[in-house]
Design a protein around this motif. Structure first.
Motif, PDB file in Angstrom:
ATOM      1  N   LEU A 151     108.685  -3.079  -9.908  1.00 41.82           N
ATOM      2  CA  LEU A 151     109.353  -4.408  -9.660  1.00 41.82           C
ATOM      3  C   LEU A 151     108.564  -5.589 -10.047  1.00 41.82           C
ATOM      4  N   THR A 152     107.058  -5.433  -9.724  1.00 38.34           N
ATOM      5  CA  THR A 152     106.186  -6.417  -9.995  1.00 38.34           C
ATOM      6  C   THR A 152     105.683  -6.413 -11.487  1.00 38.34           C
ATOM      7  N   LEU A 153     105.571  -5.456 -12.247  1.00 35.99           N
ATOM      8  CA  LEU A 153     105.105  -5.179 -13.669  1.00 35.99           C
ATOM      9  C   LEU A 153     106.072  -5.528 -14.461  1.00 35.99           C
ATOM     10  N   PHE A 154     107.348  -4.956 -14.500  1.00 42.02           N
ATOM     11  CA  PHE A 154     108.158  -5.037 -15.627  1.00 42.02           C
ATOM     12  C   PHE A 154     108.860  -6.123 -15.788  1.00 42.02           C
ATOM     13  N   PRO A 155     109.394  -6.835 -14.751  1.00 41.13           N
ATOM     14  CA  PRO A 155     110.016  -8.374 -14.963  1.00 41.13           C
ATOM     15  C   PRO A 155     109.209  -9.267 -15.770  1.00 41.13           C
ATOM     16  N   VAL A 156     107.753  -9.148 -15.546  1.00 36.40           N
ATOM     17  CA  VAL A 156     106.838  -9.912 -16.272  1.00 36.40           C
ATOM     18  C   VAL A 156     106.946  -9.627 -17.423  1.00 36.40           C
ATOM     19  N   LEU A 157     106.798  -8.064 -17.880  1.00 29.76           N
ATOM     20  CA  LEU A 157     106.511  -7.774 -19.211  1.00 29.76           C
ATOM     21  C   LEU A 157     108.116  -8.172 -20.069  1.00 29.76           C
ATOM     22  N   SER A 158     109.173  -7.990 -19.419  1.00 32.32           N
ATOM     23  CA  SER A 158     110.438  -8.311 -19.932  1.00 32.32           C
ATOM     24  C   SER A 158     110.398  -9.748 -20.445  1.00 32.32           C
ATOM     25  N   GLY A 159     109.957 -10.667 -19.281  1.00 33.03           N
ATOM     26  CA  GLY A 159     110.004 -12.161 -19.823  1.00 33.03           C
ATOM     27  C   GLY A 159     109.224 -12.427 -20.783  1.00 33.03           C
ATOM     28  N   ALA A 160     108.254 -11.817 -20.967  1.00 35.74           N
ATOM     29  CA  ALA A 160     106.852 -11.987 -22.228  1.00 35.74           C
ATOM     30  C   ALA A 160     107.665 -11.568 -23.444  1.00 35.74           C
ATOM     31  N   LEU A 161     108.119 -10.114 -23.385  1.00 34.52           N
ATOM     32  CA  LEU A 161     108.730  -9.716 -24.660  1.00 34.52           C
ATOM     33  C   LEU A 161     109.994 -10.224 -25.338  1.00 34.52           C
ATOM     34  N   VAL A 162     111.009 -11.056 -24.449  1.00 35.89           N
ATOM     35  CA  VAL A 162     111.992 -11.485 -24.938  1.00 35.89           C
ATOM     36  C   VAL A 162     111.663 -12.769 -25.706  1.00 35.89           C
ATOM     37  N   VAL A 163     110.345 -13.278 -25.658  1.00 35.05           N
ATOM     38  CA  VAL A 163     110.109 -14.451 -26.194  1.00 35.05           C
ATOM     39  C   VAL A 163     109.689 -14.017 -27.673  1.00 35.05           C
ATOM     40  N   LEU A 164     109.378 -12.635 -28.053  1.00 35.77           N
ATOM     41  CA  LEU A 164     109.238 -12.196 -29.272  1.00 35.77           C
ATOM     42  C   LEU A 164     110.440 -11.914 -30.047  1.00 35.77           C
ATOM     43  N   ALA A 165     111.423 -11.132 -29.176  1.00 37.40           N
ATOM     44  CA  ALA A 165     112.626 -11.089 -29.752  1.00 37.40           C
ATOM     45  C   ALA A 165     113.540 -10.325 -28.544  1.00 37.40           C
ATOM     46  N   TRP A 166     114.867 -10.833 -28.813  1.00 39.54           N
ATOM     47  CA  TRP A 166     115.599 -10.309 -27.593  1.00 39.54           C
ATOM     48  C   TRP A 166     115.910  -8.903 -27.400  1.00 39.54           C
ATOM     49  N   GLN A 167     115.756  -8.313 -28.504  1.00 35.72           N
ATOM     50  CA  GLN A 167     115.885  -6.581 -28.162  1.00 35.72           C
ATOM     51  C   GLN A 167     114.693  -6.028 -27.552  1.00 35.72           C
ATOM     52  N   TYR A 168     113.661  -6.600 -27.470  1.00 38.53           N
ATOM     53  CA  TYR A 168     112.175  -5.775 -27.121  1.00 38.53           C
ATOM     54  C   TYR A 168     112.228  -5.491 -25.848  1.00 38.53           C
ATOM     55  N   PRO A 169     112.905  -6.353 -24.736  1.00 37.34           N
ATOM     56  CA  PRO A 169     112.899  -5.938 -23.380  1.00 37.34           C
ATOM     57  C   PRO A 169     113.465  -4.498 -22.950  1.00 37.34           C
ATOM     58  N   PHE A 170     114.584  -4.275 -24.143  1.00 41.35           N
ATOM     59  CA  PHE A 170     115.269  -3.052 -23.702  1.00 41.35           C
ATOM     60  C   PHE A 170     114.488  -1.772 -24.275  1.00 41.35           C
ATOM     61  N   PHE A 171     113.332  -2.004 -24.910  1.00 44.85           N
ATOM     62  CA  PHE A 171     112.547  -0.879 -25.270  1.00 44.85           C
ATOM     63  C   PHE A 171     111.797  -0.444 -24.052  1.00 44.85           C
ATOM     64  N   LEU A 172     111.781  -1.137 -22.744  1.00 45.37           N
ATOM     65  CA  LEU A 172     111.223  -0.673 -21.585  1.00 45.37           C
ATOM     66  C   LEU A 172     111.883   0.526 -20.820  1.00 45.37           C
ATOM     67  N   TYR A 173     113.189   0.684 -21.159  1.00 44.13           N
ATOM     68  CA  TYR A 173     113.917   1.653 -20.796  1.00 44.13           C
ATOM     69  C   TYR A 173     113.706   3.151 -21.342  1.00 44.13           C
ATOM     70  N   GLY A 174     113.122   2.891 -22.443  1.00 47.24           N
ATOM     71  CA  GLY A 174     112.621   4.238 -23.114  1.00 47.24           C
ATOM     72  C   GLY A 174     111.746   5.051 -22.268  1.00 47.24           C
ATOM     73  N   LEU A 175     111.058   4.385 -21.132  1.00 51.40           N
ATOM     74  CA  LEU A 175     110.289   4.917 -20.101  1.00 51.40           C
ATOM     75  C   LEU A 175     110.949   6.243 -19.458  1.00 51.40           C
ATOM     76  N   ALA A 176     112.271   6.130 -19.260  1.00 51.61           N
ATOM     77  CA  ALA A 176     112.873   6.951 -18.624  1.00 51.61           C
ATOM     78  C   ALA A 176     113.160   8.174 -19.380  1.00 51.61           C
ATOM     79  N   VAL A 177     113.159   8.258 -20.785  1.00 48.80           N
ATOM     80  CA  VAL A 177     113.534   9.535 -21.587  1.00 48.80           C
ATOM     81  C   VAL A 177     112.319  10.393 -21.272  1.00 48.80           C
ATOM     82  N   PRO A 178     110.974  10.044 -21.686  1.00 51.16           N
ATOM     83  CA  PRO A 178     110.068  11.066 -21.580  1.00 51.16           C
ATOM     84  C   PRO A 178     109.896  11.538 -20.163  1.00 51.16           C
ATOM     85  N   THR A 179     110.112  10.590 -19.290  1.00 56.28           N
ATOM     86  CA  THR A 179     110.217  10.949 -17.868  1.00 56.28           C
ATOM     87  C   THR A 179     111.069  12.088 -17.419  1.00 56.28           C
TER      88      THR A 179
END
Length: 420
Positions: A157-185
């Motif tokens: 909860l501390t790390l990923f909101p910050v990453l999401s807020g930073a990634l959306v500046v580059l492209a709106w799609q990028y934060p949703f790539f973070l959900y990819g963590l659940a697939v290899p898990t």
């Protein structure tokens, strides 16, 4: 045990259990459903072609499935095992989240968020239950493991909101790539997790269902179930409109919105660890429950009316602290209100109540803001709409605590008699 022993003392022993290590890994994914999306909601209105009042539906449709599915998933995991349910939940959660980056159709995104919500019901509740399964023979180890799992959730909860807020500046799609963590898990869990329970046990039948319903209808328990929804309700008002306030009203960027979510999450994690000390300072839980409800509500209102991001930050820290204590106290109250054979069912009802509060919050707030906008203008409607919704939630929370205080904890005899 070296460094781990230094950091965690005797509790470090649970970290050497491989099954628990896998649960910690999965716990990094469990809070991402809300924390990744919250900081970027305002930034999604353009790409998805929707409004600030409708964008909150991305939160509501995610939380909605859990209202009904959490109790069902609990029964299924008892029948088929924890491993297949957890694996399927992680896969659905991760793949649906990744797929959002492939479309700009708002209705399709809502459908994918709904599927993510279905996947979530197979993750968080199963993680909590599995920790209990693994350390069932050692109460101290189980308590330590639950605490350490919550620490993993807090880290996410501390790390990923910050990453999401930073990634959306580059492209709106990028934060949703973070959900990819659940697939290899999910793959790791499928390959390495060892089923902690026997499966295929017979249901206890209609008598248990009747006893549970009777217990839930007891005034004290019913009020606790209603009150359990309030911390989640207020928290999701914050998560849904945090980015709208920060970006649209205060003129900051999504990265700042992500930092505020992270700050609130840290405050929540820290405060929840102090719930035991707080309750021992009072004869009853009434005062801590009331104060925690007022704190989270007041913090969200402070965010809405903040003249600067600094004031907004102070507000969300107060809200986070209140949320952590309030949520812990309500969960504890439900656990202590049920005999062992009904505890799992009552806790599931409590979690469903919490998800109901999470689902209603963005829908109700959006409706109030939409109704008020023509008369007040957008900025004032957002601020006063949040205030009105929060005030209503706080009043329900206060009323629930008053009812809880008036009744004693139901006894097993009372439950059985009422069920008969």
């Amino acid at each position: 045990m070296g460094i781990l022993q230094t950091l965690f003392g005797d509790d470090a022993r649970v970290l050497y259990e491989r099954n628990f290590q896998l649960l910690l890994l999965a716990s990094l994914s469990s809070p991402l459903g809300a924390s990744v999306v919250s900081p970027i909601l305002e930034g999604l209105t353009g790409p998805l072609g929707t409004s600030s009042t409708q964008i909150g539906l991305l939160m509501a449709v995610f939380t909605a499935p859990a209202i009904f599915l959490i109790p069902v998933v609990g029964v299924v995991s008892d029948r088929v095992g924890r491993k297949p349910v957890l694996t399927a939940g992680l896969l659905l959660f991760g793949l649906a989240g990744l797929a959002i980056s492939l479309t700009t159709e708002f209705r399709v995104v809502l459908g994918l968020r709904f599927l993510q919500g279905v996947g979530y019901t197979g993750i968080a509740p199963v993680l909590i239950t599995s920790v209990g399964d693994i350390f069932a023979a050692d109460d101290d180890a189980e308590a330590a493991a639950q605490g350490l799992r919550f620490t993993a959730v807090g880290l996410s909860l501390t790390l990923f909101p910050v990453l999401s807020g930073a990634l959306v500046v580059l492209a709106w799609q990028y934060p949703f790539f973070l959900y990819g963590l659940a697939v290899p898990t999910a793959l790791v869990v499928f390959l390495l997790f060892e089923e902690p329970t026997a499966v295929g046990d017979e249901s206890e039948g209609d008598d248990s269902i009747g006893a549970l319903l009777s217990l839930a209808s007891h005034p004290r328990v019913a009020a606790t179930l209603v009150g359990r929804a309030i911390p989640s309700f207020l928290w999701f008002v914050f998560l849904t409109y945090n980015s709208v306030v920060v970006v649209r009203l205060l003129g900051a960027n999504p990265g700042v919105a992500g930092l505020l979510v992270a700050a609130a999450s840290v405050a929540s994690s820290v405060s929840s660890t102090q719930s035991g000390r707080i309750t021992t300072a009072f004869d009853t839980r009434v005062v801590p429950m009331l104060v925690s409800t007022l704190a989270v509500g007041g913090g969200v209102v402070a965010l809405a009316f903040a003249p600067s991001t600094l004031v907004a930050g102070l507000g969300v820290v107060v809200a986070g602290a209140g949320f952590g204590v309030g949520l812990t106290l309500y969960r504890s109250a439900l656990t202590g209100s049920a005999p062992v054979d009904l505890r799992g069912g009552l806790v599931s009802l409590g979690e469903s109540s919490g998800r109901l509060g999470s689902t209603v919050a963005p829908v109700l707030t959006g409706a109030v803001i939409a109704f008020a906008t023509p008369a007040l203008g957008e900025a004032a409607a957002i601020r006063w709409g949040i205030l009105g919704v929060v005030a209503a939630g706080v009043l329900v929370g206060v009323a629930s605590v008053v009812v809880v205080d008036r009744y004693d904890v139901p006894t097993r005899a009372t439950t059985v008699t009422a069920a008969d």
